[in-house]
Scaffold this motif. Structure first.
Motif, short mmCIF file in Angstrom:
data_model
loop_
_atom_site.label_atom_id
_atom_site.label_comp_id
_atom_site.label_asym_id
_atom_site.label_seq_id
_atom_site.Cartn_x
_atom_site.Cartn_y
_atom_site.Cartn_z
N LYS A 122 0.83 -1.21 0.00
CA LYS A 122 0.00 0.00 0.00
C LYS A 122 0.86 1.25 0.00
O LYS A 122 0.57 2.23 -0.70
CB LYS A 122 -0.94 0.01 1.21
N LYS A 123 1.92 1.23 0.79
CA LYS A 123 2.83 2.39 0.85
C LYS A 123 3.51 2.60 -0.50
O LYS A 123 3.65 3.75 -0.95
CB LYS A 123 3.86 2.17 1.97
N GLN A 133 1.10 4.28 -2.71
CA GLN A 133 0.97 5.69 -2.32
C GLN A 133 2.14 6.51 -2.85
O GLN A 133 1.95 7.63 -3.32
CB GLN A 133 0.91 5.83 -0.80
N TYR A 134 3.33 5.97 -2.77
CA TYR A 134 4.52 6.68 -3.25
C TYR A 134 4.49 6.86 -4.77
O TYR A 134 4.83 7.93 -5.28
CB TYR A 134 5.80 5.98 -2.81
N LYS A 140 1.79 6.97 -6.60
CA LYS A 140 0.74 7.97 -6.85
C LYS A 140 1.25 9.37 -6.53
O LYS A 140 0.98 10.32 -7.28
CB LYS A 140 -0.50 7.65 -6.03
N ARG A 145 0.58 17.51 -0.39
CA ARG A 145 0.66 16.10 -0.80
C ARG A 145 1.82 15.40 -0.09
O ARG A 145 1.69 14.28 0.39
CB ARG A 145 0.84 15.99 -2.31
N VAL A 176 1.42 12.24 2.54
CA VAL A 176 1.90 10.90 2.22
C VAL A 176 3.18 10.54 2.97
O VAL A 176 3.32 9.42 3.46
CB VAL A 176 2.10 10.74 0.69
#
Length: 171
Positions: free
Chosen positions: A6-7, A10-11, A13, A71, A75
């Motif tokens: 998931k991380k 996220q990175y 994105k 952002r 994150v």
């Protein structure tokens, strides 16, 4: 899906979102420079529509920069500050390393320069058009190329840092 996966998503994105933000900021920079050149050619009083147009683009420029910082804070930092002076604290936080989390995103000098754009945006949001003065905007307009170079350099370093985080999480 694991928390690491998931991380990583996220990175990835974040990198994509920051790229879109940088492209938008670059377009705004071009508009500011064009308006500045047009205003410089005017002899006599500068029409308020030109001042307002320039001020609006300066407003959008800093808003784009701040969006990038938000952002990053969300994150990487785990969330932005919620203090009463949110905008100033967000900018300040980007110029400082968070040990074991991330390096400084921008230099202290760049943060100080960007603070002028933040303050101008605040004034623009709360002022009437008649309060706009070219003498106050001109240094901001002329400073855009140097500010943009600092942002682009910082962006490149940040993307490299995020890619390293992705690599570390992927191992």
């Amino acid at each position: 899906m694991t928390s690491q996966e998931k991380k990583i998503i996220q990175y990835h994105k974040l990198i994509g979102d920051l790229e879109v933000d940088m492209e938008a900021i670059k377009k705004i920079k071009v508009e500011i420079e064009e308006i500045g050149r047009d205003i410089e050619k005017i002899q006599g009083p500068i029409p308020s529509r030109d001042l307002i147009s320039c001020a609006a683009f300066l407003h959008h420029f800093y808003t784009g920069v701040e969006t990038m910082f938000e952002r990053i804070a969300k994150v990487i930092d785990g969330g932005a500050t919620v203090s009463g002076d949110y905008h100033r604290e967000l900018l300040r936080s980007m110029s400082h390393e968070i040990p074991s989390i991330r390096p400084a995103i921008i230099s202290v000098d760049l943060a100080e320069e960007l603070d002028e754009y933040r303050r101008f945006r605040h004034m623009f949001r709360h002022a009437y058009g008649s309060e706009l003065r070219w003498g106050k905007m001109e240094p901001l307009v002329k400073g855009i190329p140097i500010i943009m170079q600092g942002l682009e350099d910082s962006y490149i370093n940040l993307v490299q840092f995020i890619k390293q985080l992705i690599t570390t999480l992927s191992e």
